[in-house]
Scaffold this motif. Sequence first.
Motif, mmCIF file in Angstrom:
data_model
loop_
_atom_site.group_PDB
_atom_site.id
_atom_site.type_symbol
_atom_site.label_atom_id
_atom_site.label_comp_id
_atom_site.label_asym_id
_atom_site.label_seq_id
_atom_site.Cartn_x
_atom_site.Cartn_y
_atom_site.Cartn_z
ATOM 1 N N GLU A 314 9.441 -46.927 27.546
ATOM 2 C CA GLU A 314 8.287 -46.196 28.066
ATOM 3 C C GLU A 314 8.199 -44.797 27.463
ATOM 4 O O GLU A 314 7.145 -44.381 26.969
ATOM 5 C CB GLU A 314 8.383 -46.106 29.586
ATOM 6 N N TRP A 315 9.325 -44.057 27.508
ATOM 7 C CA TRP A 315 9.293 -42.687 27.006
ATOM 8 C C TRP A 315 9.216 -42.639 25.486
ATOM 9 O O TRP A 315 8.653 -41.692 24.923
ATOM 10 C CB TRP A 315 10.511 -41.926 27.510
ATOM 11 N N SER A 316 9.758 -43.652 24.810
ATOM 12 C CA SER A 316 9.604 -43.704 23.349
ATOM 13 C C SER A 316 8.144 -43.895 22.973
ATOM 14 O O SER A 316 7.639 -43.268 22.029
ATOM 15 C CB SER A 316 10.456 -44.843 22.773
ATOM 16 N N ALA A 317 7.457 -44.756 23.732
ATOM 17 C CA ALA A 317 6.031 -44.967 23.474
ATOM 18 C C ALA A 317 5.240 -43.699 23.759
ATOM 19 O O ALA A 317 4.312 -43.333 23.009
ATOM 20 C CB ALA A 317 5.522 -46.129 24.323
ATOM 21 N N LYS A 318 5.601 -43.012 24.856
ATOM 22 C CA LYS A 318 4.906 -41.757 25.171
ATOM 23 C C LYS A 318 5.159 -40.709 24.090
ATOM 24 O O LYS A 318 4.246 -39.959 23.725
ATOM 25 C CB LYS A 318 5.364 -41.233 26.531
ATOM 26 N N ARG A 319 6.383 -40.676 23.576
ATOM 27 C CA ARG A 319 6.689 -39.724 22.509
ATOM 28 C C ARG A 319 5.877 -40.055 21.257
ATOM 29 O O ARG A 319 5.296 -39.157 20.636
ATOM 30 C CB ARG A 319 8.177 -39.771 22.192
ATOM 31 N N GLN A 320 5.838 -41.341 20.890
ATOM 32 C CA GLN A 320 5.074 -41.737 19.706
ATOM 33 C C GLN A 320 3.601 -41.418 19.882
ATOM 34 O O GLN A 320 2.942 -40.919 18.957
ATOM 35 C CB GLN A 320 5.270 -43.231 19.443
ATOM 36 N N GLN A 321 3.078 -41.694 21.079
ATOM 37 C CA GLN A 321 1.673 -41.388 21.346
ATOM 38 C C GLN A 321 1.405 -39.888 21.216
ATOM 39 O O GLN A 321 0.411 -39.469 20.601
ATOM 40 C CB GLN A 321 1.299 -41.855 22.751
ATOM 41 N N ALA A 322 2.301 -39.065 21.801
ATOM 42 C CA ALA A 322 2.120 -37.615 21.728
ATOM 43 C C ALA A 322 2.218 -37.114 20.292
ATOM 44 O O ALA A 322 1.462 -36.219 19.879
ATOM 45 C CB ALA A 322 3.153 -36.916 22.606
ATOM 46 N N GLU A 323 3.142 -37.679 19.498
ATOM 47 C CA GLU A 323 3.280 -37.254 18.107
ATOM 48 C C GLU A 323 2.040 -37.607 17.292
ATOM 49 O O GLU A 323 1.590 -36.818 16.454
ATOM 50 C CB GLU A 323 4.524 -37.894 17.496
ATOM 51 N N LEU A 324 1.484 -38.791 17.531
ATOM 52 C CA LEU A 324 0.260 -39.172 16.820
ATOM 53 C C LEU A 324 -0.910 -38.277 17.218
ATOM 54 O O LEU A 324 -1.705 -37.850 16.369
ATOM 55 C CB LEU A 324 -0.066 -40.644 17.108
ATOM 56 N N GLN A 325 -1.017 -37.995 18.517
ATOM 57 C CA GLN A 325 -2.089 -37.114 18.970
ATOM 58 C C GLN A 325 -1.891 -35.698 18.451
ATOM 59 O O GLN A 325 -2.869 -35.003 18.135
ATOM 60 C CB GLN A 325 -2.161 -37.135 20.495
ATOM 61 N N LEU A 326 -0.616 -35.269 18.357
ATOM 62 C CA LEU A 326 -0.341 -33.952 17.797
ATOM 63 C C LEU A 326 -0.795 -33.875 16.347
ATOM 64 O O LEU A 326 -1.430 -32.891 15.929
ATOM 65 C CB LEU A 326 1.153 -33.654 17.905
ATOM 66 N N GLN A 327 -0.476 -34.907 15.555
ATOM 67 C CA GLN A 327 -0.918 -34.920 14.163
ATOM 68 C C GLN A 327 -2.434 -34.889 14.064
ATOM 69 O O GLN A 327 -3.005 -34.183 13.229
ATOM 70 C CB GLN A 327 -0.365 -36.160 13.462
ATOM 71 N N GLN A 328 -3.092 -35.635 14.954
ATOM 72 C CA GLN A 328 -4.552 -35.663 14.930
ATOM 73 C C GLN A 328 -5.132 -34.295 15.297
ATOM 74 O O GLN A 328 -6.055 -33.798 14.621
ATOM 75 C CB GLN A 328 -5.064 -36.723 15.904
ATOM 76 N N GLU A 329 -4.590 -33.674 16.362
ATOM 77 C CA GLU A 329 -5.098 -32.369 16.777
ATOM 78 C C GLU A 329 -4.840 -31.315 15.715
ATOM 79 O O GLU A 329 -5.691 -30.462 15.455
ATOM 80 C CB GLU A 329 -4.457 -31.953 18.102
ATOM 81 N N ARG A 330 -3.670 -31.382 15.073
ATOM 82 C CA ARG A 330 -3.354 -30.415 14.021
ATOM 83 C C ARG A 330 -4.290 -30.603 12.829
ATOM 84 O O ARG A 330 -4.767 -29.639 12.232
ATOM 85 C CB ARG A 330 -1.893 -30.584 13.606
ATOM 86 N N SER A 331 -4.562 -31.861 12.497
ATOM 87 C CA SER A 331 -5.479 -32.139 11.391
ATOM 88 C C SER A 331 -6.888 -31.641 11.721
ATOM 89 O O SER A 331 -7.562 -31.041 10.874
ATOM 90 C CB SER A 331 -5.492 -33.637 11.094
ATOM 91 N N LEU A 332 -7.323 -31.868 12.954
ATOM 92 C CA LEU A 332 -8.655 -31.404 13.361
ATOM 93 C C LEU A 332 -8.743 -29.889 13.333
ATOM 94 O O LEU A 332 -9.751 -29.317 12.893
ATOM 95 C CB LEU A 332 -8.981 -31.931 14.761
ATOM 96 N N ARG A 333 -7.686 -29.221 13.804
ATOM 97 C CA ARG A 333 -7.721 -27.760 13.816
ATOM 98 C C ARG A 333 -7.753 -27.210 12.392
ATOM 99 O O ARG A 333 -8.493 -26.270 12.091
ATOM 100 C CB ARG A 333 -6.512 -27.202 14.562
ATOM 101 N N GLN A 334 -6.973 -27.807 11.505
ATOM 102 C CA GLN A 334 -6.986 -27.344 10.124
ATOM 103 C C GLN A 334 -8.348 -27.591 9.475
ATOM 104 O O GLN A 334 -8.835 -26.763 8.702
ATOM 105 C CB GLN A 334 -5.871 -28.042 9.339
ATOM 106 N N PHE A 335 -8.975 -28.727 9.815
ATOM 107 C CA PHE A 335 -10.318 -28.991 9.293
ATOM 108 C C PHE A 335 -11.307 -27.959 9.820
ATOM 109 O O PHE A 335 -12.136 -27.427 9.058
ATOM 110 C CB PHE A 335 -10.765 -30.405 9.702
ATOM 111 N N ASP A 336 -11.233 -27.662 11.124
ATOM 112 C CA ASP A 336 -12.156 -26.689 11.717
ATOM 113 C C ASP A 336 -11.955 -25.306 11.116
ATOM 114 O O ASP A 336 -12.926 -24.571 10.871
ATOM 115 C CB ASP A 336 -11.961 -26.633 13.236
ATOM 116 N N ILE A 337 -10.696 -24.917 10.873
ATOM 117 C CA ILE A 337 -10.427 -23.608 10.273
ATOM 118 C C ILE A 337 -10.960 -23.557 8.848
ATOM 119 O O ILE A 337 -11.600 -22.578 8.433
ATOM 120 C CB ILE A 337 -8.921 -23.307 10.307
ATOM 121 N N ASP A 338 -10.710 -24.606 8.086
ATOM 122 C CA ASP A 338 -11.192 -24.653 6.706
ATOM 123 C C ASP A 338 -12.713 -24.574 6.660
ATOM 124 O O ASP A 338 -13.297 -23.822 5.868
ATOM 125 C CB ASP A 338 -10.694 -25.931 6.037
#
Length: 736
Positions: A314-338
């Motif tokens: 359960e917690w491994s899945a939650k960690r993987q989900q959070a890491e994927l969402q983190l990558q997505q949010e970081r990518s979106l923020r970098q796109f918005d800044i650019d």
Amino acid sequence: MRYTPFSQALVLAGWMVFAHSASATTLVQLEDAARANAGNVQASRAERSAATARRDVAESQSSARVFGGAGLTNANEPVTDTYVREYRRASATVGVRWSLLAAQLSKKRNVKEAEWDVARARLREEVAGNEAVRQVRVAVVRAAYADERAALAKAFLTERDRVQGQLQARRQAGTMLGAEALELATLNDSVKAQLNRQTQARQDAEQSIRRIAAVEGALSLSRPTWPESCFNTANLMREDGRGKESAEELNVAAALSQLQLLEGGILNSVEAGVQVSHSQMKDSPGHSGQNSGIYVDFSVPLGWKKARDGRISEWSAKRQQAELQLQQERSLRQFDIDKGLRDRALLKSELDDARNRLKASQEALRVANLRRPAMQGDGIAEQFQARHALYQASVQVVDAAEKYQLAEADLLAMGPDCATGNPSANATIASAQLLAALGGRQTPAANESNAAPAIAAAPAPAQAPAAQSPSPRTAETRPMPLKKPQASVASVRTKIGWYVWEAQQLLKNPAQIDRLPPNTGRLLLSFNAQQLKFMEPQDWSALRAKANERGIRLELLLGDPDWVTTKGRPQLIQLLSGLRELPVDGLNLDLERSQLPQGSITQERWKRDTVATLREVRKAVPWELALTTHHRELDDAAFLSALRIAGLNEVVPMIYTQNANRAKQLTERLLAHSSGLHVSLAQSIEKVLSKEESSFHQGRSKSVQRWTALSRDLSRNPLFSGVIVQSMADYEQASP
């Protein structure tokens, strides 16, 4: 006293300057008020208080429980084959029970979850405060430019009655058609309508500011300025993150901390307890009695392994989900800044184009003024139309400048905090000369030179705020800032850094850098008080050039344990006020509780005072900020969250052990609950330490191999920022 149109224009310009310079609430004060008083901030603060209370409840849940009981029994007991004893027994029991193993793990799990809830609540409060600041900045920008449009309209309308009289006279004389006169008159009406709209826009913006910041009294709504360094790409895209990105960083760390609690085997599933009890009994008829004992019990679920594996999954899945969402949010923020940076560049180009059109309109009005006497009555219409064209061109400049600064306000909301600078004395576009031209007159200077009225400067990139107090430096002129690399600590996660305590020698002889390993990425440079007192930015030119050549970060290293106290804190801020111009990339504060007199301060008090000191330091310097201290002080998620909110970018735990697995384990544990802070690992090659703590006896080559391997293993976590070695001098004394 009767005001001429020209004097009225000057009064308008003077009123704008006075209104902005008078004693009133400044934008910096409004930003602080918004962070404290905005409705969403107060709601988030209440949520944090509730989360803190839940954490306190979870921590207060003791494993020890007191129990007691009383009873009354009617007994009929056979004693022999022929004798039965009948009696009544009253009894009372009291005892203590301690829950162990699985119960303790459950408590730890609940406390950890409560701590992360507090960290998330702190983050939501920070996000709400940042959004409130953005809204206030936007409202101030809109109010400032509404004032400028209103000033332009008032200047244009100062000639309204005179122009209306001239048009009426020419119409009555038959030298102007009625339709032509009516068309020209409607231009005044459109400008009057624009004045009313800008007056309303200014009132709306002021009401919005008062609603968000909850302030009374006069407001200073001058056009804000921000240092150009605020809009540097690397600065905006620093991996500290904002908003949703930070929330996902917390979720990743929370999942990792829960997985660490599940690392044990069967003992984590064993329910066990120790019980101590005492009973008093009284039989009637009969004698009194007592009973005391210690009991140990345990139970193991038959499916303990399956249950544990299920929680791990359960917690491994939650960690993987959070890491994927983190990558997505970081990518979106970098796109918005650019995208925001590209839009800002386009808006700057549009602003330059608008100012060029304004120059053309000024020249057209100058020509119309010269031609009017020769054209007699026909020159009135041409001059009036040229004045209106100048008004429209001026408004277009104001519109373009407003869009430019609104884009800047939105960009600032995506990156780290950036201090608002003081408005320039000639920041207004509606200069006295331009207002005079709109009012139908030119300033004496313009008449003497027969040139177009001057244009006020467009919003220029602001310089960093001046030092808070003068330093004893005696140079007549300041050198241009030395170019420095823009890499953040995230870019050196696979490299080695060095504590350099005798950095003055390195300033004099930068070639010493060549004696360090090729994968050196940062130098933490320390100086004594006398050296800092007389230091000038140009003293760094050779070292800065050498560091740029090798891609090395230069960071200022300062250390004094008393700086966390209320008495020592002002001394640190005073010291930093004279160092802002140094061409460094960061500031690392070495603050160790163990260096204070024993028993003089508790760990909790030290943490609170450290946060307060770092909050003041964040306001005083523009660099990335790091804290070096013992790793035991950092084993607290709430403390790390408070450090990040105070403005810290990085923590450097001192983990002096030659057990690579132990060093890696402690660093990973800290990364798991770092609340988005970058984490470096401090290692030692000091000669005075033991073989278990320092790698001095292993030599330089083996030490570098060990540090490089640690960096490589830990760099899989994006928040890791490399190994830093104590110290460069000891490294040079070690054997090859």
